[in-house]
Design a protein around this motif. Sequence first.
Motif, mmCIF file in Angstrom:
data_model
loop_
_atom_site.group_PDB
_atom_site.id
_atom_site.type_symbol
_atom_site.label_atom_id
_atom_site.label_comp_id
_atom_site.label_asym_id
_atom_site.label_seq_id
_atom_site.Cartn_x
_atom_site.Cartn_y
_atom_site.Cartn_z
ATOM 1 N N PHE A 49 -0.557 0.675 29.246
ATOM 2 C CA PHE A 49 -0.982 1.288 30.169
ATOM 3 C C PHE A 49 -0.412 2.496 30.841
ATOM 4 C CE2 PHE A 49 -0.570 -3.478 31.176
ATOM 5 C CZ PHE A 49 -2.072 -3.718 31.014
ATOM 6 N N SER A 50 0.453 3.302 30.027
ATOM 7 C CA SER A 50 0.844 4.583 30.136
ATOM 8 C C SER A 50 -0.138 5.394 29.715
ATOM 9 C CB SER A 50 2.165 4.699 29.792
ATOM 10 O OG SER A 50 1.733 5.022 28.244
ATOM 11 N N VAL A 51 -0.154 6.830 30.315
ATOM 12 C CA VAL A 51 -1.080 7.771 29.933
ATOM 13 C C VAL A 51 -0.262 9.073 29.464
ATOM 14 C CG1 VAL A 51 -2.859 7.039 31.653
ATOM 15 C CG2 VAL A 51 -0.986 8.778 32.472
ATOM 16 N N THR A 52 -0.882 10.004 29.049
ATOM 17 C CA THR A 52 -0.397 11.100 28.562
ATOM 18 C C THR A 52 0.458 12.000 29.468
ATOM 19 O OG1 THR A 52 -2.078 12.356 28.215
ATOM 20 C CG2 THR A 52 -1.419 11.206 26.292
ATOM 21 N N LYS A 53 1.223 12.882 28.995
ATOM 22 C CA LYS A 53 1.726 13.875 30.117
ATOM 23 C C LYS A 53 2.412 13.289 31.196
ATOM 24 C CE LYS A 53 -1.332 17.717 29.296
ATOM 25 N NZ LYS A 53 -2.547 17.340 29.154
ATOM 26 N N SER A 54 3.111 12.086 30.822
ATOM 27 C CA SER A 54 3.697 11.094 31.948
ATOM 28 C C SER A 54 5.175 11.059 31.798
ATOM 29 C CB SER A 54 3.168 9.877 32.217
ATOM 30 O OG SER A 54 3.311 9.170 31.107
ATOM 31 N N LEU A 55 5.983 10.800 32.783
ATOM 32 C CA LEU A 55 7.420 10.240 32.871
ATOM 33 C C LEU A 55 7.595 8.848 32.835
ATOM 34 C CD1 LEU A 55 10.265 11.579 34.144
ATOM 35 C CD2 LEU A 55 9.440 10.264 36.085
ATOM 36 N N LEU A 56 8.481 8.293 32.139
ATOM 37 C CA LEU A 56 8.610 6.909 32.053
ATOM 38 C C LEU A 56 10.029 6.719 32.740
ATOM 39 C CD1 LEU A 56 8.188 3.975 31.174
ATOM 40 C CD2 LEU A 56 9.338 4.780 28.824
ATOM 41 N N VAL A 57 10.022 5.849 33.795
ATOM 42 C CA VAL A 57 11.087 5.414 34.255
ATOM 43 C C VAL A 57 11.511 3.742 33.748
ATOM 44 C CG1 VAL A 57 12.478 4.641 36.541
ATOM 45 C CG2 VAL A 57 10.750 6.568 36.575
ATOM 46 N N THR A 58 12.929 3.767 32.986
ATOM 47 C CA THR A 58 13.065 2.341 32.483
ATOM 48 C C THR A 58 14.717 2.122 32.821
ATOM 49 O OG1 THR A 58 13.042 0.843 30.618
ATOM 50 C CG2 THR A 58 13.332 3.234 30.076
ATOM 51 N N GLY A 59 14.773 0.698 32.728
ATOM 52 C CA GLY A 59 16.380 0.333 32.641
ATOM 53 C C GLY A 59 16.733 -0.035 31.330
ATOM 54 N N LEU A 60 15.817 0.107 30.187
ATOM 55 C CA LEU A 60 16.342 -0.138 28.851
ATOM 56 C C LEU A 60 16.815 0.929 28.198
ATOM 57 C CD1 LEU A 60 13.440 -2.729 27.332
ATOM 58 C CD2 LEU A 60 15.730 -3.057 28.315
ATOM 59 N N THR A 61 17.586 0.767 27.333
ATOM 60 C CA THR A 61 18.237 2.064 26.601
ATOM 61 C C THR A 61 18.131 1.955 25.140
ATOM 62 O OG1 THR A 61 20.308 1.192 27.233
ATOM 63 C CG2 THR A 61 19.622 2.599 28.611
ATOM 64 N N VAL A 101 9.147 12.628 29.286
ATOM 65 C CA VAL A 101 10.194 12.505 29.648
ATOM 66 C C VAL A 101 10.648 11.029 29.958
ATOM 67 C CG1 VAL A 101 11.835 13.470 31.551
ATOM 68 C CG2 VAL A 101 9.923 14.752 30.822
ATOM 69 N N ILE A 102 11.956 10.652 29.558
ATOM 70 C CA ILE A 102 12.348 9.470 29.944
ATOM 71 C C ILE A 102 13.548 9.523 31.122
ATOM 72 C CG2 ILE A 102 13.366 7.258 29.125
ATOM 73 C CD1 ILE A 102 12.283 7.915 26.368
ATOM 74 N N VAL A 103 13.498 8.682 32.275
ATOM 75 C CA VAL A 103 14.690 8.596 32.949
ATOM 76 C C VAL A 103 15.342 7.197 33.098
ATOM 77 C CG1 VAL A 103 15.062 8.755 35.309
ATOM 78 C CG2 VAL A 103 13.386 10.272 34.771
ATOM 79 N N PHE A 104 16.572 7.272 32.708
ATOM 80 C CA PHE A 104 17.109 5.875 32.804
ATOM 81 C C PHE A 104 17.934 5.809 34.145
ATOM 82 C CE2 PHE A 104 17.621 7.162 28.433
ATOM 83 C CZ PHE A 104 16.726 6.091 27.668
#
Lengths: 130, 148
Positions: A40-52, A67-70
Amino acid sequence: MNLAEILSILKARMLTDQVPLQKTVESAYCADLMSDVLSFSVTKSLLVTGLTNAQVIRTAEMAAIEVIVFIQGKSPDSQTIKLAEEKRIPLLVTDLSMFDTCGKLYERGLRSQFHHLNQAPIITVRAQSL
Amino acid sequence: MINAEEGVFFLTGKDFTNAGAASSSLKGVLEKRGVPQDIIRRTAIAAFEAEMNVIIYAVAGMMKYRISNTEISVTIQDMGQGIPNIDLAMTEGYSTAPDYIREMGFGSGMGLPNIKKSTDHFVINSMVGEGTTLEFTIRLANGDKERA
Ligand SMILES: Nc1ncnc2c1ncn2[C@@H]1O[C@H](COP(=O)(O)OP(=O)(O)OP(=O)(O)O)[C@@H](O)[C@H]1O
Ligand SMILES: [Mg+2]
């Protein structure tokens, strides 16, 4: 939204070295399920996740996530950070909760590009393998 | 016109350290060839879902690819437990992944449906106790992007 803005909105820290800092994202997606990110994600996006784990970096690589944000101060191990540097994906960590991270980004105008599913609900079935 | 090219990567079950490396290499090959970004993304996503399934559910396997001027075809073949009911496995949300796999972010039962969604042509065959073979194709030049 650019990397500097994301860092300041989330009071986040950069975990990676030698990654391009001029990145901008047009949308965001938040998930702890990698197949959801891949579907479901698209390009040019930011991922917010709790998995590392390292699979998060691989998932971002395949899905062309910028970009990924933990969240909640969770940082991956040094090997995972190295993989992200190799793949030139900036990793950020914030002390905020998942809810607040998404809320603050939303407040500042970032949106998802999720297309609401026009289909039968997905019912998760847990089965034991034979 | 660039020549067709092919290659193979080997996969080891439960090797989570290298999980994704084959799909990453394939992505690199496509980038080097100058394949359009959206096609690279679709191929990488399908390859990675298939690769993760081999790592999670099989003992060993391989990923073979062939790139021509008109299409990318990928075959992922494994030795492993196989799939008793393919229709069920293809259902969104169906998963037999154990808890430690779920903790890694996998096991939502979206992988196989996502491979189908991302590709132009997809075939899966499996024999219980022997293994599973997936083949998918993504059209390159001039092919209309309509997917089944
Ligand atoms: N190569 C394989 N060998 C044996 N069983 C498999 C294989 N690939 C898939 N399966 C079976 O099919 C089910 C569905 O696979 P699918 O990839 O759609 O979902 P998942 O792997 O469980 O979760 P996700 O892909 O969303 O992380 C699996 O849970 C497993 O039981
Ligand atoms: Mg899967």
